[in-house]
Design a protein around this motif. Structure first.
Motif, PDB file in Angstrom:
ATOM      1  N   ASN A   4      75.619  51.819  46.019  1.00 55.52           N
ATOM      2  CA  ASN A   4      76.385  50.634  46.382  1.00 55.52           C
ATOM      3  C   ASN A   4      77.857  50.937  46.224  1.00 55.52           C
ATOM      4  OD1 ASN A   4      74.218  48.976  46.977  1.00 55.52           O
ATOM      5  ND2 ASN A   4      73.998  48.282  44.878  1.00 55.52           N
ATOM      6  N   SER A   6      81.907  48.935  46.569  1.00 50.26           N
ATOM      7  CA  SER A   6      82.618  47.662  46.685  1.00 50.26           C
ATOM      8  C   SER A   6      83.763  47.814  47.660  1.00 50.26           C
ATOM      9  CB  SER A   6      83.185  47.239  45.332  1.00 50.26           C
ATOM     10  OG  SER A   6      82.159  46.958  44.436  1.00 50.26           O
ATOM     11  N   SER A   8      87.338  45.574  49.064  1.00 46.60           N
ATOM     12  CA  SER A   8      88.240  44.481  48.742  1.00 46.60           C
ATOM     13  C   SER A   8      88.999  44.113  50.009  1.00 46.60           C
ATOM     14  CB  SER A   8      89.215  44.924  47.652  1.00 46.60           C
ATOM     15  OG  SER A   8      90.154  43.923  47.381  1.00 46.60           O
ATOM     16  N   ASN A  29      76.028  33.770  51.002  1.00 50.27           N
ATOM     17  CA  ASN A  29      77.311  33.937  50.331  1.00 50.27           C
ATOM     18  C   ASN A  29      78.100  34.998  51.082  1.00 50.27           C
ATOM     19  OD1 ASN A  29      76.554  36.551  49.394  1.00 50.27           O
ATOM     20  ND2 ASN A  29      75.577  35.659  47.610  1.00 50.27           N
ATOM     21  N   THR A  31      79.048  38.059  50.294  1.00 51.88           N
ATOM     22  CA  THR A  31      78.494  39.417  50.245  1.00 51.88           C
ATOM     23  C   THR A  31      77.363  39.577  51.250  1.00 51.88           C
ATOM     24  OG1 THR A  31      79.110  39.676  47.934  1.00 51.88           O
ATOM     25  CG2 THR A  31      77.381  41.138  48.751  1.00 51.88           C
ATOM     26  N   ASN A  35      77.463  41.961  54.639  1.00 53.55           N
ATOM     27  CA  ASN A  35      76.438  42.985  54.839  1.00 53.55           C
ATOM     28  C   ASN A  35      75.676  42.759  56.139  1.00 53.55           C
ATOM     29  OD1 ASN A  35      76.289  45.034  52.651  1.00 53.55           O
ATOM     30  ND2 ASN A  35      76.243  43.209  51.377  1.00 53.55           N
TER      31      ASN A  35
END
Length: 104
Positions: A4, A6, A8, A29, A31, A35
């Motif tokens: 995974n 992250s 920003s 949500n 995320t 995705n």
């Protein structure tokens, strides 16, 4: 196993809040939505992901409306009638094109 990572991003706070409100109506949500968006880009080799809350463009609503119209007596048109009209329109267009081409 995939790692995974992250990311920003910067965005207007009002836009973020509005987006979260819409996504919440879908039970998503940020995320999950991001995705989904990225997976569709990769799968389809195209952009964007299309989701709507606009009931006017919802196919189910349109089908329900059509069903109600038929129940209330609307008979619609036969496939032969539509095909006949299409043939007539194509013939008229071809004649118009030929007339314009000959007059040059």
């Amino acid at each position: 196993m995939a790692k995974n990572t992250s990311i920003s991003i910067r965005m207007d706070s009002a836009l973020k809040e509005q987006t979260e409100n819409v996504l919440e109506q879908f039970g998503l949500n940020m995320t999950v939505a991001v995705n989904m968006f990225f997976k569709q880009i990769v799968r389809e080799q195209a952009v964007p992901l299309s989701m709507t809350l606009n009931k006017q463009s919802a196919p189910i609503e349109e089908l329900a409306f059509a069903k109600a119209m038929r129940i209330n007596g609307y008979a619609g048109r036969t496939a032969d009638s539509v095909a006949s009209d299409m043939e007539r329109i194509v013939a008229e267009s071809a004649a118009t094109y030929k007339a314009k081409d000959v007059s040059r």
